[in-house]
Structures are given as structure tokens and as C-alpha cells.
Design a protein around this motif. Structure first.
Motif, PDB file in Angstrom:
ATOM      1  N   ASN A 227     -11.121  -7.056   9.023  1.00  0.00           N
ATOM      2  CA  ASN A 227     -11.595  -7.058   7.638  1.00  0.00           C
ATOM      3  C   ASN A 227     -12.128  -5.672   7.274  1.00  0.00           C
ATOM      4  N   ALA A 228     -11.980  -5.341   5.986  1.00  0.00           N
ATOM      5  CA  ALA A 228     -12.299  -3.995   5.525  1.00  0.00           C
ATOM      6  C   ALA A 228     -13.792  -3.687   5.652  1.00  0.00           C
ATOM      7  N   ALA A 229     -14.642  -4.673   5.420  1.00  0.00           N
ATOM      8  CA  ALA A 229     -16.085  -4.410   5.459  1.00  0.00           C
ATOM      9  C   ALA A 229     -16.512  -3.919   6.846  1.00  0.00           C
ATOM     10  N   SER A 230     -16.054  -4.590   7.878  1.00  0.00           N
ATOM     11  CA  SER A 230     -16.423  -4.194   9.241  1.00  0.00           C
ATOM     12  C   SER A 230     -15.775  -2.868   9.623  1.00  0.00           C
ATOM     13  N   ARG A 231     -14.527  -2.693   9.211  1.00  0.00           N
ATOM     14  CA  ARG A 231     -13.853  -1.412   9.494  1.00  0.00           C
ATOM     15  C   ARG A 231     -14.622  -0.256   8.857  1.00  0.00           C
ATOM     16  N   ASN A 232     -15.089  -0.475   7.641  1.00  0.00           N
ATOM     17  CA  ASN A 232     -15.800   0.601   6.944  1.00  0.00           C
ATOM     18  C   ASN A 232     -17.129   0.926   7.619  1.00  0.00           C
TER      19      ASN A 232
ATOM     20  N   GLU B 101      -8.711  -6.724   0.789  1.00  0.00           N
ATOM     21  CA  GLU B 101      -8.135  -8.048   0.557  1.00  0.00           C
ATOM     22  C   GLU B 101      -7.718  -8.182  -0.907  1.00  0.00           C
ATOM     23  N   ASP B 102      -6.653  -8.938  -1.158  1.00  0.00           N
ATOM     24  CA  ASP B 102      -6.285  -9.262  -2.533  1.00  0.00           C
ATOM     25  C   ASP B 102      -7.190 -10.367  -3.060  1.00  0.00           C
ATOM     26  N   GLU B 103      -7.653 -11.195  -2.153  1.00  0.00           N
ATOM     27  CA  GLU B 103      -8.596 -12.252  -2.516  1.00  0.00           C
ATOM     28  C   GLU B 103      -9.459 -12.556  -1.293  1.00  0.00           C
ATOM     29  N   PRO B 104     -10.706 -13.032  -1.501  1.00  0.00           N
ATOM     30  CA  PRO B 104     -11.589 -13.298  -0.367  1.00  0.00           C
ATOM     31  C   PRO B 104     -10.982 -14.331   0.583  1.00  0.00           C
TER      32      PRO B 104
ATOM     33  N   VAL C  53       0.847  -1.194   0.000  1.00  0.00           N
ATOM     34  CA  VAL C  53       0.000   0.000   0.000  1.00  0.00           C
ATOM     35  C   VAL C  53       0.884   1.246   0.000  1.00  0.00           C
ATOM     36  N   VAL C  54       0.462   2.271  -0.729  1.00  0.00           N
ATOM     37  CA  VAL C  54       1.149   3.564  -0.705  1.00  0.00           C
ATOM     38  C   VAL C  54       0.280   4.551   0.077  1.00  0.00           C
TER      39      VAL C  54
ATOM     40  N   VAL D 107      -2.280  -4.214   5.941  1.00  0.00           N
ATOM     41  CA  VAL D 107      -2.712  -4.701   7.245  1.00  0.00           C
ATOM     42  C   VAL D 107      -4.186  -5.074   7.122  1.00  0.00           C
ATOM     43  N   PRO D 108      -4.599  -6.263   7.541  1.00  0.00           N
ATOM     44  CA  PRO D 108      -3.823  -7.253   8.288  1.00  0.00           C
ATOM     45  C   PRO D 108      -3.233  -8.371   7.428  1.00  0.00           C
ATOM     46  N   PHE D 109      -2.995  -8.142   6.175  1.00  0.00           N
ATOM     47  CA  PHE D 109      -2.662  -9.287   5.322  1.00  0.00           C
ATOM     48  C   PHE D 109      -1.167  -9.502   5.127  1.00  0.00           C
TER      49      PHE D 109
END
Lengths: 82, 190
Positions: free
Chosen positions: B97-102, B140-143, A58-59, A77-79
Motif C-alpha cells: 500500500n502507498a501509505a506504508s511505502r511512503n 489506489e483507485d479506490e480504498p 501509470v505513465v 502495482v500492486p493493483f
């Protein structure tokens, strides 16, 4: 201009030469590969670093308190950096 | 002040234990259950295995430290944000996870509630603590992509959680909002 910080393999290093803050994310990733390969980053030298090393990174572009810009290239994060 | 911890896994559970001394009400939100593998990286004890994380942490706070907390053993969705986050004086996002963060971000922005996010890379190479105005959830890059689950990076989890706890402490004390970027070699306020 901006200060570029690169986080890779647990190391986090500022690149001493300022870079153009209008660079694209792809440019930032390309520059990071070049400076790490060349050994320009103190403590972070990987001669055989692959072109795709930062594909999933990420940038972040953050304004500093003094009005400058700090660009961070970091693992997700978190990956992580894969 | 009511402090709502959204997600009490590795970072959340550790940060909660480090904020137990605050003059605040702690609300814990997490639908997940404690598994044996969590004992290596999260603030749970063997007796909590099988229990809901929010409820288990509430019990541990009461039994070990005499601290009371509120526990909500449910998943945060767009339908229950008001019930779970409403009334909060500070929202602390430790979801993975991004969905919950959002969802947390959207509620914070809509209701103008202070919100701080914490995150750690699965490979333990970096972490961050950022207030909502500087935060974008990484996609995520992938689910189903793996996150930080094991205890391999426990010291880094402890570092990020302690910086988060300090950030919360300073906000509660005088309203200061520090952003931090962390690697195994140090912490930088950004």
C-alpha cells in the motif's frame, strides 16, 4: 524524443517510432490505444481495444543512461490494469 | 550490514528466503498473520498458519536453514519508523500500500539510507524493482482495492522476488543500484 513502452495483458513492447517526450499522460494513453488498435506494435494487436483501456495505468518517465527518455505505460502495482 | 525488509508477504517473504546466504543481518517487519490462502503465494508453510508473518519467517529461517533474523510483529507507523528502520544499511520495501511505502521512502530520504522498492501488479502482468530516487508509489483507485493475494501468479512473484534478491545481492557486494522492469516475457534493466 522518447521511446514508448507499452505493457498490456502480460506483453511489453517498445513502439518503434520515437514520440515527443513532452506529451501529456493523456496523450500517451491515447497514442497507446491507437497503435495497439492499428497493429503497429509487433505482437500486441487488439483491434477492439476500448478508449478507456489505459485509464488506470501509470505513465513512468525514466531517463536512460545515454540521456534519452523511456516512457513506460504500465498497470498499477500492486493493483493491476483492472 | 542490517537489511530491513518492510513487508514479508508474497514478494517480501520470497525475497528474504533468497537472501538468506548474504553476510548481513535480516530484520523482518510485518504486522499481519499467515492465513491458509497465503500458502499458495508466499514462502510460508502450513505450520506457520496463524502466526505473525515476521515471526513465522524468522522461525522458518532458523529451522530450515539455520539462519538467524530479527522479527518485529508490528505495523509501521510514523511513530515507530526510527525503532523499526533505524540502523538499517538497506531498506527493502515490499509493502502493498502507498501509505506504508511512503513512510519507508520518507525515512530513507530523511536519513539518507539506501532504499529499494519492489512491486507486482495484481493481475501478474508486470512488476518492478526500483531504487528510491526513481520510485513513486502507485495510489489506489479506490480504498481497499484488491492486490495480488492468490497463487495464480506465483511464477511472476518468484521472478520479481528473485530480481529483487539479485539487486540486493549486488548492492551488498559492490554498491551497484539496478532498476528493473519485469513482465512475464522478460526482465529489462531500466
Amino acid at each position: 524524443m522518447a521511446i514508448l513502452n507499452i505493457t498490456y495483458d502480460g506483453m511489453s513492447v517498445d513502439y518503434t517510432r520515437p514520440i515527443d517526450e513532452r506529451l501529456t499522460d493523456a496523450d500517451v494513453r491515447r497514442i497507446a490505444v491507437e497503435v495497439i488498435r492499428s497493429g503497429e506494435l509487433r505482437g500486441l494487436h487488439v483491434a477492439g481495444l476500448t478508449e478507456s483501456a489505459f485509464t488506470h495505468y501509470v505513465v513512468d518517465r525514466l531517463r536512460t543512461a545515454g540521456g534519452g527518455m523511456h516512457i513506460y505505460l504500465r498497470p498499477k502495482v500492486p493493483f493491476g490494469g483492472r | 550490514m542490517l537489511i530491513v525488509f518492510c513487508g514479508v508477504g508474497a514478494l517480501g517473504s520470497t525475497a528474504v528466503t533468497l537472501t538468506r546466504n548474504l553476510d548481513a543481518t535480516l530484520r523482518l517487519v510485518d504486522f499481519d498473520r499467515v492465513e491458509s490462502k497465503n500458502l499458495a503465494s508466499q514462502a510460508y508453510v502450513k505450520q506457520s498458519v496463524g502466526k505473525n508473518k515476521a515471526q513465522a519467517l524468522k522461525l522458518q529461517l532458523a529451522n530450515f536453514y539455520g539462519v538467524s533474523a530479527e522479527a518485529f510483529a508490528v505495523r509501521l507507523t510514523e511513530h515507530n519508523t526510527q525503532e523499526l528502520l533505524g540502523g538499517g544499511g538497506l531498506l527493502v520495501d515490499c509493502f502493498d500500500n502507498a501509505a506504508s511505502r511512503n513512510l519507508v521512502s520518507a525515512f530513507a530520504r530523511q536519513h539518507q539510507v539506501p532504499c529499494v522498492h519492489a512491486a507486482i501488479a495484481a493481475d501478474g502482468t508486470c512488476g518492478l524493482v526500483r531504487w528510491d530516487d526513481q520510485f513513486v508509489a502507485d495510489a489506489e483507485d479506490e480504498p481497499g482495492q484488491a492486490t495480488c493475494e492468490g497463487g495464480e501468479h506465483l511464477p511472476m512473484i518468484g521472478l520479481v522476488a528473485s530480481v529483487l534478491a539479485r539487486t540486493i545481492q549486488e548492492f551488498v557486494r559492490d554498491g551497484r543500484r539496478w532498476n528493473s522492469f519485469l513482465t512475464p516475457s522478460g526482465v529489462v534493466r531500466t
